[in-house]
Design an enzyme around this catalytic site. Structure first.
Site, PDB file in Angstrom:
ATOM      1  N   ASP A  46       0.300  -1.439   0.077  1.00  0.00           N
ATOM      2  CA  ASP A  46       0.116   0.057  -0.175  1.00  0.00           C
ATOM      3  C   ASP A  46       1.090   1.055   0.161  1.00  0.00           C
ATOM      4  OD1 ASP A  46      -2.620   1.710   0.039  1.00  0.00           O
ATOM      5  OD2 ASP A  46      -2.416   0.801   2.360  1.00  0.00           O
ATOM      6  N   ASN A  94     -10.914  -3.377  -5.931  1.00  0.00           N
ATOM      7  CA  ASN A  94      -9.990  -2.262  -7.291  1.00  0.00           C
ATOM      8  C   ASN A  94     -10.510  -2.046  -8.493  1.00  0.00           C
ATOM      9  OD1 ASN A  94      -6.935  -3.334  -6.114  1.00  0.00           O
ATOM     10  ND2 ASN A  94      -8.144  -1.455  -5.187  1.00  0.00           N
TER      11      ASN A  94
END
Length: 281
Positions: A46, A94
């Protein structure tokens, strides 16, 4: 602080598995117990977007820079003889991102597979993909299948790429697979943990011992929800493109400081329970 005490640019020649190291890496290496490494490391990669934003670059620049961190992590874990490494590359959520970013991520994955195949073969790494692969673009599916086929005979670390992956989706898919097997057989037995585990994407792999999350976010983001039940969690403020070998060694050292109890009590820790008595006593 450690970073201030060491000249991180100094390289130390070494014949050990990691090759040449910075002074900081050598310092961390000396503290590492190679007999107590995790069998399976999982990573939530991330911070690519924030890394790019800090540098006034487009988000895709962060994603591209993050591939170097992936390469370093993969090669280091393979050389340390860690059994399995799982990288969270693209979640089922996503798909909500802009189409241009999604297209870039898919193209970047295909490029990575082509460029990194020599590294995978050199380190005897086997590739595996976790997720709903049949929902990915046909070209990505083809490249993923070819990568698994080319590395199937390797004997080293198993590299799992979580692609179009969701922890809840995985459990749903496992239950549907069990129901499909039972259809028409009238099996009255309850589903057990072992049976469900056999139908997960990670079937045959040990559960992660260590979950690493970069960028400082304190959540697991629908990642390996079943498998990380007893994983040690290490969260670092470091953004993924800045996650280098020294940061990985730090995470492994932190893991070795933890006492893994699996719901039991620590060694030497008094128990509140009275000793069990045999029947009739």
């Amino acid at each position: 602080m450690l970073n201030n005490k060491l000249n991180k640019n100094l390289r130390v020649a070494s014949s050990h598995p990691l090759g040449a190291m910075t002074a900081e890496e050598a310092f961390l290496w000396e503290k590492l117990d190679l007999t107590r490494l995790p069998r399976h490391v999982a990573v939530i990669m991330d911070g690519n977007g924030r890394w790019a934003q800090k540098r006034h670059l487009p988000r895709i620049a962060g994603h591209r820079s993050g591939t170097q961190s992936a390469r370093t992590t993969i090669e280091t874990c393979a050389r340390l003889k860690i059994e399995a490494l799982t990288l969270y590359a693209f979640s089922v959520e996503n798909w909500r991102r802009p189409k241009t970013e999604i297209d870039f991520l898919m193209a970047l994955l295909r490029e990575y597979l082509r460029k990194e195949m020599p590294l995978l073969q050199k380190n005897e790494i086997r590739m595996r993909f976790l997720g709903r692969l049949d929902e990915l673009p046909a070209a990505v599916q083809k490249d993923a299948r070819e990568a698994m086929e080319k590395t199937a005979g390797n004997k080293g670390m198993e590299l799992c790429v979580a692609l179009n992956y969701g922890g809840r989706a995985e459990i749903v898919d496992a239950m549907n697979a069990i129901l499909s097997e039972r259809n028409g057989h009238g099996t009255p037995h309850r589903v057990t943990e072992e049976q469900l585990s056999r139908h997960l994407y990670t079937q045959g792999l040990p559960d992660p011992d260590l979950l690493i999350r970069t960028s400082g976010e304190m959540r697991v983001s629908n990642f390996l929800l079943w498998q990380i039940a007893y994983a040690e969690i290490f969260v670092t403020e470091t953004l993924w493109p800045d996650f280098n070998r020294a940061r990985l060694l730090e995470a492994l050292l932190e893991y070795q400081k933890r006492e893994r109890r699996y719901g039991g009590i620590g060694e030497g820790e008094p128990s509140d329970e009275k000793p069990a008595r045999a029947a009739g006593e």
